[in-house]
Design an enzyme around this catalytic site. Structure first.
Site, mmCIF file in Angstrom:
data_model
loop_
_atom_site.group_PDB
_atom_site.id
_atom_site.type_symbol
_atom_site.label_atom_id
_atom_site.label_comp_id
_atom_site.label_asym_id
_atom_site.label_seq_id
_atom_site.Cartn_x
_atom_site.Cartn_y
_atom_site.Cartn_z
ATOM 1 N N CYS A 97 0.835 -1.205 0.000
ATOM 2 C CA CYS A 97 0.000 0.000 0.000
ATOM 3 C C CYS A 97 0.868 1.253 0.000
ATOM 4 C CB CYS A 97 -0.945 0.006 1.193
ATOM 5 S SG CYS A 97 -0.142 -0.047 2.796
ATOM 6 N N HIS A 692 -1.577 1.710 7.526
ATOM 7 C CA HIS A 692 -2.040 1.540 6.151
ATOM 8 C C HIS A 692 -1.896 2.864 5.413
ATOM 9 C CE1 HIS A 692 -4.224 0.010 2.751
ATOM 10 N NE2 HIS A 692 -5.202 0.898 2.887
#
Length: 754
Positions: A97, A692
């Site tokens: 990510c 994230h």
């Protein structure tokens, strides 16, 4: 290096006519290229073409060949107009990510994306640059950008791009946690070298300012930079700042102008932190007192002692700071240790001692643990789990066993109950006989058997060879003679116990506990002088350590009868505990820029070599902005690392969406326009232990904001982009947007339209 969360490893799926397709089934890891035909949504078939087989064979026959992209579904969506250009997700390959976030931000920088979409990069590929990647990074990035802006796909799998990045930057080759800014820095540098228009870099001798005007030195520095570095990356991202160093010894001033590709801005941090500690006073009857201290964030244990001394009036030089965990001393801190070694969750106890260890070498400070002996059924040995609160005690370097016992008993008087009646004494005598090995209890002192019958508590493996000291003999000193010339002021040696005098050792009283000296996990017999039962500490015991300690061993029945465990948790609260520091709601981006341009002193580990002094000096350094690029990349330094801790600053940085005026930070009077509008943000959610990455970006086609979360792309409001997660910001200068004719490609389009 930042840890990505389970979200990065989730199974990506697309939904078409209520049918879900897992992209992992369509991964690029297959030996041949597999695509999905969608002539009918009612039937999905994998289809291997001859071209795909040929491509697979060519890969096998070469060292590396750029593979074709495996897409989520490879068909044009006739129902979707061209405004979907650029709104394509990137599937997560496993902890990637960070890469997806950085790529989506770069993808939404209009001049850079137009450069690749119109194949301008092909004319400027520099495959012979020894500092480059033979054009491979530029080709892989171009292919990925074309996929993202084709308007055909909901998302693509960037495996070929990741493979190329991993070839030239091994830190990104696996699937470990990474940092989006680190990837961005590598990618911009790799693209620059692959697209450098300078085929042969000339050697340039750098010159110091030597009093010349800033304008002259700055122009010279930029010209020298362009002679060696000229690419689309330089055109878009490179600026110039002024660096001023001043020697603290000879006052030599060194001025240089250096290019930059992005600004790494520190976040204003509180210079102080609060710590909660417990002070254990010298008075054995006093309860521990809890204090809330304000200490420097970058300070030393001595600063903690100074702060506590101001509140408690205990001299700082008579304090010893410890970390207690599981009834033992986990750490005993030196005064010159960093405060960063203390975590928020640590139980910090500060002990007042009667001597100054730095000045008084006639006494030693001993850590003391309390242990309870259990006879294990079926085995001829005992276990000794720890209990209660350990403590520190200062004793003379030479003393008798009786003196030491009375001093220890005095220190424990808050926990020891008053004497029991005659019947209980008789009952206790019976107990002592039952628990005496070989039926021998000389002078009423409880003894254990041979050394082989001893075993330490389960959590103290180092002490597995602990053995007991010899017990006192029949001619041991009486209570009245204990102390003598060895008695110290301030209660270091006080054999008499006024409030609980019944517990002192006498000719007819037994001891409540036995004790052992443990030095680095082994029983230390060198302290005993056998003939006179005198204990003598040598020079090695002057060094205080959590690995060398005295264990007080209690029989279970004696502990139950005489040791009051109900008072262990008792403590008083100081009024400082009511203090609640105010938290600043947010900081402004301009506060970070001001901090970036503030004068600072170089650290001892990063000195500057002064050409006048001919040696390294801790000079003062100041950075100033001279010129700014068309696209300003701002990296907020949220993550900090030290020997003892890693931390993330979750402060909200309030950055403007438009009209960021940088003129007040530029020292160049002729810098020109310097107003910027936000076009993209790389976000990091979570902390150091897990997180994230996503991205917010403004699409150059419809001028609307979107949220890029791996394979998912969804509309977003521009206000959403300002959050605590903002990590890397991308601003475009207002005079360089499309239609202004600033870039050559923009001017060419205008000419074609005319």
């Amino acid at each position: 290096m930042l840890l990505c969360c389970w979200w990065c490893l989730r199974s990506e799926a697309v939904e078409l006519d209520n049918r879900r397709v897992d992209h992992r089934v369509l991964s690029c890891g297959a030996p041949v290229s597999t695509s999905i035909t969608a002539a009918s949504f009612d039937r999905w078939e994998p289809e291997t073409t001859n071209a795909a087989l040929s491509a697979s064979q060519s890969v096998k026959n070469s060292s590396y060949s750029l593979p074709t992209y495996c897409n989520s579904y490879d068909y044009p969506d006739q129902s979707r107009p061209s405004e979907r250009l650029g709104l394509c997700g990137l599937s997560n390959l496993g902890n990637t990510c960070f890469m997806n976030s950085a790529v989506q931000c770069l993808s939404n920088i209009p001049p850079l994306t137009d450069y690749f979409l119109k194949d301008k990069y092909k004319d400027e590929l520099n495959e012979d640059n020894p500092l480059g990647m033979k054009g491979e990074i530029a080709r892989a990035y171009a292919e990925l950008i074309k996929q993202l802006w084709s308007g055909k796909f909901s998302y693509v799998t960037p495996r070929p791009f990741k493979t190329q990045v991993g070839r030239f930057a091994p830190q990104f080759s696996g699937y470990q946690q990474q940092d989006s800014h680190e990837l961005l820095a590598f990618l911009l540098d790799g693209l620059h070298e692959d697209l450098n228009r300078i085929r042969k870099k000339p050697y340039i001798q750098l010159k110091d300012a030597n009093g010349r005007p800033d304008k002259v030195v700055a122009e010279e520095a930029w010209e020298n930079h362009i002679k060696r570095n000229d690419s689309i990356i330089v055109d878009i991202f490179h600026g110039l700042f002024k660096s001023t160093l001043v020697c603290p010894v000879c006052s030599k001033v060194s001025v240089t102008f250096d290019p930059f590709c992005y600004l790494t801005l520190p976040l204003p941090m509180k210079k102080e932190r609060t710590l909660e500690v417990y002070l254990v006073r010298l008075d054995p009857l006093a309860k521990p007192t809890q204090y809330k201290l304000t200490v420097p964030k970058v300070g030393y244990i001595s600063d903690l002692c100074t702060s506590l001394s101001s509140l408690s009036e205990v001299p700082a030089e008579k304090m010893i700071v410890t970390d207690i965990y599981n009834h033992r001393f986990h750490r005993i801190f030196a005064t010159n240790e960093n405060l960063s070694s203390i975590m928020e969750r640590d139980d910090i106890y500060v002990f007042e001692v009667a001597v100054n260890r730095m000045e008084d070498t006639d006494h030693v400070v001993i850590p003391v643990h309390l242990r309870e002996k259990y006879k294990q059924s079926g085995y001829n040995h005992t276990s000794t789990p720890l209990f209660g609160l350990p403590f520190l005690i200062a004793v003379p370097r030479t003393l008798s066993e009786d003196e030491l016992y009375n001093m220890l008993l005095l220190r424990l008087c808050r926990f020891v109950r008053s004497s029991v009646d005659e019947d209980e004494d008789n009952e206790e005598t019976q107990l002592s006989k039952q628990h005496t090995v070989n039926g021998n209890a000389t002078n009423g002192v409880l003894e254990e058997g041979s050394p082989s019958e001893m075993e330490t508590d389960e959590q103290d493996d180092e002490s597995s060879q602990d053995q007991e000291l010899p017990s006192e003999n029949e001619n041991s000193q009486s209570e009245d003679s204990v102390g003598g010339d060895n008695e110290l002021e301030n209660g270091v040696v006080t054999p008499q116990i006024s409030s609980k005098g019944e517990q002192t050792v006498g000719p007819t009283r037994k001891r409540l506990f036995t004790f052992q000296f443990n030095n680095m996990g082994k029983t230390d017999f060198s302290l005993i002088k056998e003939d006179t039962k005198q204990i003598r500490f040598d020079e090695g015991h002057l060094r205080l350590s959590d690995r060398s300690y005295l264990s007080l061993d209690w029989e279970p029945e004696i502990k139950k009868k005489y040791f009051d465990e109900t008072v262990i948790e008792d403590y008083d609260k100081h009024e400082s505990m009511e203090y609640k520091p105010q938290k600043k709601a947010f900081v402004k981006l301009k506060d970070c820029i001001e901090l970036f341009t503030t004068k600072e002193k170089l650290g001892a580990e990063d000195p500057w070599y002064c050409p006048n002094c001919k040696q390294h000096q801790q000079a003062t350094k100041k950075l100033d902005l001279w010129s700014l690029p068309p696209v300003l990349v701002v990296h907020l330094k949220r993550f900090s690392y030290s020997r003892y801790m890693r931390d993330k600053l979750d402060s909200l940085v309030d950055f403007p969406l438009r009209d960021l005026d940088m003129s007040e930070f530029l020292i160049n009077p002729n810098a020109g326009p310097c107003r910027y509008d936000l076009i993209a943000v790389s976000n990091h959610y979570g902390g150091m232990g897990g997180g994230h990455y996503t991205a917010y970006a403004k699409n150059k086609g419809d001028e609307k904001w979107y949220n890029f979360d791996d394979s998912s792309v969804s509309p977003a409001s521009e206000d959403q982009s300002v959050s605590k997660a903002g990590y890397v910001l991308f601003y475009q200068r207002q005079d360089t947007v499309k239609g202004t004719g600033y870039f050559a490609l923009d001017r060419e389009e205008e000419e074609e339209e005319e």
